[in-house]
Motif scaffolding. Structure first.
Motif, PDB file in Angstrom:
ATOM      1  N   ASP A 101       0.943  -1.107  -0.071  1.00 42.66           N
ATOM      2  CA  ASP A 101      -0.001  -0.160   0.106  1.00 42.66           C
ATOM      3  C   ASP A 101       0.722   1.264  -0.102  1.00 42.66           C
ATOM      4  O   ASP A 101       0.438   2.359  -0.818  1.00 42.66           O
ATOM      5  N   ILE A 102       1.921   1.119   0.651  1.00 44.03           N
ATOM      6  CA  ILE A 102       2.643   2.518   0.746  1.00 44.03           C
ATOM      7  C   ILE A 102       3.474   2.723  -0.481  1.00 44.03           C
ATOM      8  O   ILE A 102       3.541   3.865  -0.937  1.00 44.03           O
ATOM      9  N   ILE A 103       4.031   1.569  -1.093  1.00 41.38           N
ATOM     10  CA  ILE A 103       4.503   1.629  -2.373  1.00 41.38           C
ATOM     11  C   ILE A 103       3.551   2.226  -3.454  1.00 41.38           C
ATOM     12  O   ILE A 103       3.975   3.047  -4.267  1.00 41.38           O
ATOM     13  N   ALA A 104       2.515   1.847  -3.244  1.00 42.35           N
ATOM     14  CA  ALA A 104       1.479   2.249  -4.319  1.00 42.35           C
ATOM     15  C   ALA A 104       1.248   3.671  -4.123  1.00 42.35           C
ATOM     16  O   ALA A 104       1.040   4.566  -5.027  1.00 42.35           O
ATOM     17  N   GLU A 105       1.169   4.256  -2.937  1.00 41.40           N
ATOM     18  CA  GLU A 105       0.765   5.547  -2.765  1.00 41.40           C
ATOM     19  C   GLU A 105       1.881   6.536  -2.982  1.00 41.40           C
ATOM     20  O   GLU A 105       1.862   7.571  -3.742  1.00 41.40           O
ATOM     21  N   VAL A 106       3.131   6.024  -2.759  1.00 43.97           N
ATOM     22  CA  VAL A 106       4.222   6.737  -3.248  1.00 43.97           C
ATOM     23  C   VAL A 106       4.524   6.983  -4.731  1.00 43.97           C
ATOM     24  O   VAL A 106       4.750   8.001  -5.210  1.00 43.97           O
ATOM     25  N   LYS A 107       4.120   5.740  -5.347  1.00 44.52           N
ATOM     26  CA  LYS A 107       4.369   5.730  -6.874  1.00 44.52           C
ATOM     27  C   LYS A 107       3.048   6.658  -7.446  1.00 44.52           C
ATOM     28  O   LYS A 107       3.341   7.353  -8.529  1.00 44.52           O
ATOM     29  N   ASN A 108       1.849   6.857  -6.809  1.00 41.18           N
ATOM     30  CA  ASN A 108       0.900   7.547  -7.417  1.00 41.18           C
ATOM     31  C   ASN A 108       0.990   9.106  -6.997  1.00 41.18           C
ATOM     32  O   ASN A 108       0.444   9.941  -7.574  1.00 41.18           O
ATOM     33  N   LYS A 109       1.367   9.314  -5.867  1.00 39.68           N
ATOM     34  CA  LYS A 109       1.113  10.632  -5.220  1.00 39.68           C
ATOM     35  C   LYS A 109       2.845  11.323  -4.782  1.00 39.68           C
ATOM     36  O   LYS A 109       2.729  12.299  -4.394  1.00 39.68           O
ATOM     37  N   VAL A 121      12.201   3.517  -0.187  1.00 46.97           N
ATOM     38  CA  VAL A 121      12.708   2.569  -1.067  1.00 46.97           C
ATOM     39  C   VAL A 121      11.697   2.817  -2.257  1.00 46.97           C
ATOM     40  O   VAL A 121      12.187   2.854  -3.535  1.00 46.97           O
ATOM     41  N   ALA A 122      10.530   3.052  -2.241  1.00 39.32           N
ATOM     42  CA  ALA A 122       9.456   3.385  -3.394  1.00 39.32           C
ATOM     43  C   ALA A 122       9.874   4.755  -3.882  1.00 39.32           C
ATOM     44  O   ALA A 122       9.784   4.643  -5.115  1.00 39.32           O
ATOM     45  N   ALA A 123      10.296   5.788  -3.153  1.00 35.90           N
ATOM     46  CA  ALA A 123      10.894   6.935  -3.939  1.00 35.90           C
ATOM     47  C   ALA A 123      12.069   6.642  -4.655  1.00 35.90           C
ATOM     48  O   ALA A 123      12.325   7.023  -5.844  1.00 35.90           O
ATOM     49  N   LEU A 124      12.843   5.728  -4.453  1.00 33.50           N
ATOM     50  CA  LEU A 124      14.140   5.600  -5.068  1.00 33.50           C
ATOM     51  C   LEU A 124      13.774   4.666  -6.389  1.00 33.50           C
ATOM     52  O   LEU A 124      14.349   4.953  -7.310  1.00 33.50           O
ATOM     53  N   ALA A 125      12.810   3.801  -6.210  1.00 38.03           N
ATOM     54  CA  ALA A 125      12.394   2.942  -7.219  1.00 38.03           C
ATOM     55  C   ALA A 125      11.695   3.621  -8.239  1.00 38.03           C
ATOM     56  O   ALA A 125      12.028   3.822  -9.309  1.00 38.03           O
ATOM     57  N   TYR A 126      10.772   4.412  -7.925  1.00 38.09           N
ATOM     58  CA  TYR A 126       9.784   5.172  -8.960  1.00 38.09           C
ATOM     59  C   TYR A 126      10.102   6.548  -9.130  1.00 38.09           C
ATOM     60  O   TYR A 126       9.530   7.123 -10.150  1.00 38.09           O
ATOM     61  N   GLY A 127      10.792   7.184  -8.103  1.00 39.47           N
ATOM     62  CA  GLY A 127      10.911   8.587  -8.184  1.00 39.47           C
ATOM     63  C   GLY A 127       9.812   9.267  -7.664  1.00 39.47           C
ATOM     64  O   GLY A 127       8.752   8.795  -7.783  1.00 39.47           O
ATOM     65  N   THR A 128      10.054  10.625  -7.368  1.00 38.76           N
ATOM     66  CA  THR A 128       8.923  11.493  -6.876  1.00 38.76           C
ATOM     67  C   THR A 128       9.200  13.235  -7.786  1.00 38.76           C
ATOM     68  O   THR A 128      10.324  13.113  -8.164  1.00 38.76           O
ATOM     69  N   GLU A 129       8.514  14.162  -7.037  1.00 39.01           N
ATOM     70  CA  GLU A 129       9.175  15.211  -7.732  1.00 39.01           C
ATOM     71  C   GLU A 129      10.463  15.854  -7.231  1.00 39.01           C
ATOM     72  O   GLU A 129      11.025  16.475  -7.717  1.00 39.01           O
ATOM     73  N   SER A 130      10.602  15.196  -6.007  1.00 40.51           N
ATOM     74  CA  SER A 130      11.912  15.478  -5.449  1.00 40.51           C
ATOM     75  C   SER A 130      13.271  14.896  -5.694  1.00 40.51           C
ATOM     76  O   SER A 130      14.310  14.988  -5.727  1.00 40.51           O
ATOM     77  N   ILE A 131      12.886  13.482  -5.931  1.00 40.63           N
ATOM     78  CA  ILE A 131      13.889  12.398  -6.201  1.00 40.63           C
ATOM     79  C   ILE A 131      13.837  11.765  -7.441  1.00 40.63           C
ATOM     80  O   ILE A 131      12.743  11.082  -7.903  1.00 40.63           O
ATOM     81  N   GLU A 132      14.792  11.870  -8.158  1.00 39.11           N
ATOM     82  CA  GLU A 132      15.143  10.942  -9.519  1.00 39.11           C
ATOM     83  C   GLU A 132      15.023   9.401  -9.257  1.00 39.11           C
ATOM     84  O   GLU A 132      15.862   9.220  -8.601  1.00 39.11           O
ATOM     85  N   PRO A 133      14.425   8.526  -9.912  1.00 36.78           N
ATOM     86  CA  PRO A 133      14.659   7.357  -9.753  1.00 36.78           C
ATOM     87  C   PRO A 133      16.228   6.863  -9.913  1.00 36.78           C
ATOM     88  O   PRO A 133      16.743   7.302 -10.536  1.00 36.78           O
ATOM     89  N   VAL A 134      16.494   5.503  -9.324  1.00 39.84           N
ATOM     90  CA  VAL A 134      17.677   5.144  -9.473  1.00 39.84           C
ATOM     91  C   VAL A 134      17.704   3.733 -10.101  1.00 39.84           C
ATOM     92  O   VAL A 134      16.510   3.172 -10.381  1.00 39.84           O
ATOM     93  N   ASP A 135      18.736   2.961 -10.280  1.00 38.03           N
ATOM     94  CA  ASP A 135      18.848   1.589 -11.009  1.00 38.03           C
ATOM     95  C   ASP A 135      18.946   0.569 -10.035  1.00 38.03           C
ATOM     96  O   ASP A 135      18.573  -0.527 -10.370  1.00 38.03           O
ATOM     97  N   ALA A 153      13.093  -4.471   3.945  1.00 40.69           N
ATOM     98  CA  ALA A 153      13.437  -5.689   3.447  1.00 40.69           C
ATOM     99  C   ALA A 153      12.394  -6.051   2.460  1.00 40.69           C
ATOM    100  O   ALA A 153      12.437  -6.322   1.378  1.00 40.69           O
ATOM    101  N   LEU A 154      11.096  -5.813   3.033  1.00 44.40           N
ATOM    102  CA  LEU A 154       9.885  -6.257   2.168  1.00 44.40           C
ATOM    103  C   LEU A 154       9.870  -5.137   0.929  1.00 44.40           C
ATOM    104  O   LEU A 154       9.412  -5.748  -0.194  1.00 44.40           O
ATOM    105  N   ALA A 155       9.855  -4.209   1.392  1.00 48.38           N
ATOM    106  CA  ALA A 155       9.876  -3.142   0.117  1.00 48.38           C
ATOM    107  C   ALA A 155      10.905  -3.440  -0.957  1.00 48.38           C
ATOM    108  O   ALA A 155      10.451  -3.017  -2.063  1.00 48.38           O
ATOM    109  N   LYS A 156      11.991  -3.771  -0.604  1.00 46.74           N
ATOM    110  CA  LYS A 156      13.191  -4.029  -1.517  1.00 46.74           C
ATOM    111  C   LYS A 156      12.712  -5.136  -2.476  1.00 46.74           C
ATOM    112  O   LYS A 156      13.007  -5.206  -3.553  1.00 46.74           O
TER     113      LYS A 156
END
Length: 422
Positions: free
Chosen positions: A29-37, A185-199, A210-213
């Motif tokens: 749920d957290i990952i989905a929220e960060v991905k969307n918002k 973890v979600a912000a690093l994976a998908y990116g946000t307005e402030s954070i560009e995604p990483v590889d 651990a579960l988020a990774k």
């Protein structure tokens, strides 16, 4: 701390904590929220879980300058020396691209390329970990990664511990965000307005990290799923009980799920260490946490022979293995499974945690059977190079076409034969 005899009992095989269904659902749920918002969701979860309402997620240069001023010069010098040791060790791991030319003119090779961007997770919460900054950032730099993004949870005051920021400055990390947990973890994976995604995302964390990774693997690469820390000491009657006990407790204080084992050929040492652990436990600031780890997840194993002791160690496949035995270096070749091997009395596990140079991000929970420590290799990828000559094609083309038809892939075969027609 219980004493067990290997001829009477077996060693339970460790396994990574898979989390509960509720924890996995929460992370999803957290990952989905960060991905969307994006940032809005990250701020929300930072306030909910860390108790901090942040105006800006990014750590400023001024905050880092302030952190450097908080630390005395001696401590900064120690951090710098540790960074130098870590860099020197990892520079020896660098692999070069290569190519070979066969007699028929075919060129084969491998191109080594650094990742474009890496995210490093530095744990917070019950302790601060400047060492995790150095151990994750420096191999990435040595590999040639151009953009390194660091995330770490803020304290209740909205600040990142001074030691963590100082280590980041010494390691050359400038892109730092005061966020933690699954939302980081979600912000690093998908990116946000402030954070560009990483590889790729590296670094340890709690069960939610651990579960988020695990959830974002495939969108990005990850280093490993890290479980609770563990240490095993392999010792005989030449070891000192108080030193062995202290080394066991150095891992037990990490958390209630940590594991600290002694495997020994000496019943006398086993009994002495059992008593020493109890004495030293009561003197530790984190004694409540360490006691649960010692009483519920740790053991002393007494072996009938050296071979039985070594086989027990290989079965445990510890994250950290200390060999405190006579002629300790001669046993290294018999160790098949261990994340890091500390040889001899003076190679206490914290030497590797902080200062010696090899990486302290290690496979846990028995995964040393198939995994390796974090290294420069984790921050590069490899491309194969194939340049077939006409002579080689004329010699082998028909063989390739027949091989393709064996697998029922006619178009593969025709791709080869089209060149024969021309």
């Amino acid at each position: 701390m219980k004493i067990r005899y290997l001829n009477e009992s077996s060693i339970p095989r460790q396994s990574l904590d898979q989390g509960t269904e509720a924890q996995r659902k929460s992370v999803q749920d957290i990952i989905a929220e960060v991905k969307n918002k994006g940032d809005k969701a990250v701020r929300f979860y930072t306030e909910q879980f860390d108790g901090v309402k942040l105006e800006s997620l990014k750590v400023t240069d001024g905050e880092v300058d302030e952190a450097l001023q908080e630390l005395d010069e001696e401590l900064l010098s120690i951090l710098q020396e540790a960074a130098n040791n870590i860099r020197a060790f990892h520079e020896k791991q660098v692999q070069q691209s290569w190519m070979t030319t066969e007699e028929n003119g075919t060129i084969l090779g491998q191109k080594v390329t650094a990742l474009d961007a890496a995210g490093i997770y530095v744990p917070g919460g019950t302790a601060a970990y400047p060492s995790s900054v150095l151990m994750n950032a420096i191999p990435a730099q040595v590999a040639g990664v151009k953009r390194i993004v660091m995330v770490t949870p803020p304290g209740k005051d909205g600040k990142v511990p001074a030691g963590v920021l100082a280590a980041a400055r010494l390691a050359g990390v400038r892109d730092i965000y005061k966020i933690g947990g699954a939302q980081a973890v979600a912000a690093l994976a998908y990116g946000t307005e402030s954070i560009e995604p990483v590889d790729k995302i590296t670094g340890p964390g709690n069960i939610f990290v651990a579960l988020a990774k695990r959830e974002v693997f495939g969108i990005v690469d990850i280093d490993m799923i890290a479980g609770p820390s563990d240490v095993t000491v392999l010792a005989d009657d030449t070891a000192f009980a108080n030193e062995v006990a202290a080394d066991l407790l150095s891992q037990a204080e990490h958390g209630e799920l940590s594991q600290a084992n002694l495997v020994t050929t000496s019943k006398g040492l086993a009994e002495a260490v059992q008593k020493e652990v109890e004495v030293q436990l009561n003197e530790l600031p984190r004694h409540d946490m360490a006691r649960i780890a010692i009483e519920e997840h740790s053991a002393i194993y007494v072996a009938d022979s050296l071979n039985q002791a070594v086989e027990a160690v290989n079965q445990i496949a510890p994250e950290h293995l200390e060999v405190q035995m006579e002629n300790a270096m001669e046993l290294v070749g018999k160790i098949r499974h261990a994340g890091a091997i500390f040889v001899g009395r003076y190679s206490s596990e914290p030497i590797g945690d902080y200062f010696a140079g090899p990486n302290h991000t290690l496979p846990t929970s028995g995964t040393a059977r198939f995994s390796s420590p974090l290294s420069v290799d984790d921050f590069v990828k490899k491309s194969s190079i194939i340049s077939y000559s006409k002579a080689a094609f004329d010699e082998n083309g028909s063989k390739v076409a027949k091989f393709a038809r064996l697998e029922g892939l006619e178009a593969h075969a025709r791709a080869i034969e089209a060149r024969d027609k021309n």
